[in-house]
Design an enzyme around this catalytic site. Structure first.
Site, PDB file in Angstrom:
ATOM      1  N   LYS A  72       0.805  -1.229   0.000  1.00 38.88           N
ATOM      2  CA  LYS A  72       0.000   0.000   0.000  1.00 38.88           C
ATOM      3  C   LYS A  72       0.837   1.279   0.000  1.00 38.88           C
ATOM      4  O   LYS A  72       0.396   2.309  -0.498  1.00 38.88           O
ATOM      5  CB  LYS A  72      -0.941   0.015   1.205  1.00 38.88           C
ATOM      6  CG  LYS A  72      -2.105  -0.949   1.096  1.00 38.88           C
ATOM      7  CD  LYS A  72      -3.025  -0.772   2.290  1.00 38.88           C
ATOM      8  CE  LYS A  72      -4.242  -1.651   2.174  1.00 38.88           C
ATOM      9  NZ  LYS A  72      -5.237  -1.348   3.216  1.00 38.88           N
ATOM     10  N   ASP A 108     -10.438   3.534   1.972  1.00 38.62           N
ATOM     11  CA  ASP A 108     -10.722   3.056   3.338  1.00 38.62           C
ATOM     12  C   ASP A 108     -11.434   4.114   4.186  1.00 38.62           C
ATOM     13  O   ASP A 108     -12.321   3.781   4.980  1.00 38.62           O
ATOM     14  CB  ASP A 108      -9.435   2.627   4.047  1.00 38.62           C
ATOM     15  CG  ASP A 108      -9.015   1.215   3.662  1.00 38.62           C
ATOM     16  OD1 ASP A 108      -9.888   0.427   3.256  1.00 38.62           O
ATOM     17  OD2 ASP A 108      -7.817   0.910   3.771  1.00 38.62           O
TER      18      ASP A 108
HETATM   19  N1  LIG Z   1     -12.888  -3.843   7.924  1.00 33.88           N
HETATM   20  C1  LIG Z   1     -11.986  -3.410   7.057  1.00 33.88           C
HETATM   21  O1  LIG Z   1     -12.323  -2.977   5.943  1.00 33.88           O
HETATM   22  C2  LIG Z   1     -10.541  -3.413   7.427  1.00 33.88           C
HETATM   23  C3  LIG Z   1      -9.622  -2.651   6.686  1.00 33.88           C
HETATM   24  C4  LIG Z   1      -8.277  -2.669   7.047  1.00 33.88           C
HETATM   25  C5  LIG Z   1      -7.861  -3.457   8.124  1.00 33.88           C
HETATM   26  N2  LIG Z   1      -8.773  -4.199   8.808  1.00 33.88           N
HETATM   27  C6  LIG Z   1      -8.345  -4.998   9.972  1.00 33.88           C
HETATM   28  O2  LIG Z   1      -7.808  -4.102  10.914  1.00 33.88           O
HETATM   29  C7  LIG Z   1      -6.755  -4.716  11.666  1.00 33.88           C
HETATM   30  C8  LIG Z   1      -5.504  -3.832  11.629  1.00 33.88           C
HETATM   31  O3  LIG Z   1      -5.049  -3.715  10.288  1.00 33.88           O
HETATM   32  P1  LIG Z   1      -3.809  -2.753   9.911  1.00 33.88           P
HETATM   33  O4  LIG Z   1      -3.621  -2.890   8.456  1.00 33.88           O
HETATM   34  O5  LIG Z   1      -3.957  -1.403  10.500  1.00 33.88           O
HETATM   35  O6  LIG Z   1      -2.607  -3.527  10.673  1.00 33.88           O
HETATM   36  P2  LIG Z   1      -1.198  -2.926  11.126  1.00 33.88           P
HETATM   37  O7  LIG Z   1      -0.806  -1.774  10.281  1.00 33.88           O
HETATM   38  O8  LIG Z   1      -0.288  -4.108  11.244  1.00 33.88           O
HETATM   39  O9  LIG Z   1      -1.486  -2.356  12.618  1.00 33.88           O
HETATM   40  C9  LIG Z   1      -1.774  -3.233  13.668  1.00 33.88           C
HETATM   41  C10 LIG Z   1      -2.247  -2.453  14.888  1.00 33.88           C
HETATM   42  O10 LIG Z   1      -2.639  -3.398  15.897  1.00 33.88           O
HETATM   43  C11 LIG Z   1      -1.853  -3.206  17.074  1.00 33.88           C
HETATM   44  N3  LIG Z   1      -1.586  -4.494  17.724  1.00 33.88           N
HETATM   45  C12 LIG Z   1      -1.225  -5.635  17.094  1.00 33.88           C
HETATM   46  N4  LIG Z   1      -1.073  -6.621  18.013  1.00 33.88           N
HETATM   47  C13 LIG Z   1      -1.360  -6.073  19.227  1.00 33.88           C
HETATM   48  C14 LIG Z   1      -1.383  -6.570  20.560  1.00 33.88           C
HETATM   49  N5  LIG Z   1      -1.095  -7.847  20.829  1.00 33.88           N
HETATM   50  N6  LIG Z   1      -1.730  -5.714  21.553  1.00 33.88           N
HETATM   51  C15 LIG Z   1      -2.045  -4.424  21.293  1.00 33.88           C
HETATM   52  N7  LIG Z   1      -2.033  -3.886  20.044  1.00 33.88           N
HETATM   53  C16 LIG Z   1      -1.695  -4.709  19.030  1.00 33.88           C
HETATM   54  C17 LIG Z   1      -0.590  -2.533  16.603  1.00 33.88           C
HETATM   55  O11 LIG Z   1       0.017  -1.855  17.682  1.00 33.88           O
HETATM   56  P3  LIG Z   1       1.602  -1.524  17.678  1.00 33.88           P
HETATM   57  O12 LIG Z   1       1.761  -0.265  16.871  1.00 33.88           O
HETATM   58  O13 LIG Z   1       1.931  -1.355  19.106  1.00 33.88           O
HETATM   59  O14 LIG Z   1       2.301  -2.703  17.044  1.00 33.88           O
HETATM   60  C18 LIG Z   1      -1.169  -1.581  15.524  1.00 33.88           C
HETATM   61  O15 LIG Z   1      -1.762  -0.462  16.128  1.00 33.88           O
HETATM   62  C19 LIG Z   1      -6.586  -6.106  11.054  1.00 33.88           C
HETATM   63  O16 LIG Z   1      -7.320  -7.028  11.824  1.00 33.88           O
HETATM   64  C20 LIG Z   1      -7.206  -5.967   9.666  1.00 33.88           C
HETATM   65  O17 LIG Z   1      -7.724  -7.197   9.176  1.00 33.88           O
HETATM   66  C21 LIG Z   1     -10.100  -4.184   8.501  1.00 33.88           C
END
Ligand SMILES: NC(=O)c1ccc[n+]([C@@H]2O[C@H](COP(=O)([O-])OP(=O)(O)OC[C@H]3O[C@@H](n4cnc5c(N)ncnc54)[C@H](OP(=O)(O)O)[C@@H]3O)[C@@H](O)[C@H]2O)c1
Length: 290
Positions: A72, A108
């Site tokens: 992305k 998004d």
């Molecule tokens: N519904 C939709 O259309 C949509 C769209 C996009 C994403 N999503 C979902 O949203 C989620 C995040 O996606 P993303 O792309 O933003 O991922 P990302 O960039 O990898 O970010 C992950 C986030 O989760 C936090 N995190 C991960 N493990 C954790 C833990 N054990 N304890 C506390 N915080 C934790 C991370 O915190 P740190 O910074 O501390 O690592 C960070 O803030 C995923 O489940 C994805 O499938 C849904």
């Protein structure tokens, strides 16, 4: 699927891996519902092959692509133009290949704001919002929230406080509306003051469905809308806790379908059949992952 022809136009998604994606199910359902001569496929593209893949879009005259993890951000340097929204968010999830030019968009923010309005019943957002997480999805969500003048305060809470601070500084450089902080056992007080809570961390996602980003759910309250953008599983522990507290739970399927619908509209110029897309994604998510 409709008969493919010499005229069939190609849409798709690039990512690595892409086997888990529900985008082909969603977009092919939309294509079928409208009877269009398009097909949508998933292309696994390794990071080192991204430049060749982009050259391939031009050479093969692929009409448009979704872009998912890990491309992305990397894809941005390879495009001819980037929408102001995608530029500010700092990520592209949709490429429009039009008249020989590759134009990057991010759908998004649109997807999440539409979901809050239509699935969450929020014509106007509350003054105070709590956003958990500071990853890729959080960037687009924070951008969307800051487009709403009625939102006066966003508490941006993340496990790694530095990331919350960096994101707040990027999207709210004067520090007027976004208050970054740490997501920990003390977060309940801040979250409890919000009328809208959004989880954009991956906590609660498969294979850890028993995890919740909130150590103590007693801060959830009636009158609060709780959106969990995690969609696998659809009903997360946080959403169950929200329901038990009398808050309004909203799952991540609406955002997923609506960001896809926006991309579909960009490529085809047609009104997207959102409900058909949502149903196809739901069916895909219901199937055990291979
Ligand atoms: N519904 C939709 O259309 C949509 C769209 C996009 C994403 N999503 C979902 O949203 C989620 C995040 O996606 P993303 O792309 O933003 O991922 P990302 O960039 O990898 O970010 C992950 C986030 O989760 C936090 N995190 C991960 N493990 C954790 C833990 N054990 N304890 C506390 N915080 C934790 C991370 O915190 P740190 O910074 O501390 O690592 C960070 O803030 C995923 O489940 C994805 O499938 C849904």
């Amino acid at each position: 699927m409709a008969q493919l022809s010499g005229e069939t136009r190609v849409l798709g998604v690039i990512g690595h891996p892409v086997g888990h994606t529900s985008s082909p199910a969603m977009h092919n359902a939309a294509i079928a519902a409208l009877g269009l001569d398009y097909v949508y496929v998933a292309f696994p593209v390794r990071p080192e092959d991204l430049g060749q893949a982009l050259a391939g879009i031009r050479a093969l005259q692929i009409r448009g692509l979704n872009v998912t993890v890990p491309h992305k951000v990397g894809v941005m340097a390879l495009l001819d133009e980037i929408s102001p929204e995608a530029r500010t968010i700092g990520a592209v999830n949709t490429i429009d290949h039009s008249e020989g030019r590759l134009i990057g968009h991010n759908t998004d923010a649109f997807g999440v704001m539409q979901s809050l309005r239509l699935d969450g019943g929020l014509d106007k957002l509350p003054l105070r919002v709590a956003l958990l997480g500071a990853g890729g999805a959080a960037r687009a969500i924070l951008y969307g929230l800051l487009q709403c003048p009625e939102v006066e305060n966003v508490a941006l809470l993340n496990r790694t406080a530095d990331r919350a601070e960096a994101l707040a500084a990027a999207l709210d450089p004067e520090g007027r509306r976004v208050v970054p902080g740490t997501l920990d056992e003390h977060s309940g007080k801040v979250v409890g003051q919000a009328g809208l809570l959004i989880n954009s961390t991956s906590m609660g996602m498969h294979p850890h469905p028993d995890a919740s980003p909130l150590p103590d759910p007693t801060c959830l309250h009636p009158g609060m809308v709780v959106l969990d953008i995690v969609y696998n599983p659809l009903e997360t522990l946080l959403l169950r806790q929200a329901r038990q507290a009398g808050a309004r739970p909203v799952d991540g399927l609406g955002m997923l379908a609506r960001q896809g619908a926006r991309a579909f509209a960009i490529w085809t110029g047609m009104e997207p059949p959102v409900e058909a897309m949502r149903a196809a994604a739901l069916e895909r998510l219901g199937k055990p992952s291979a």
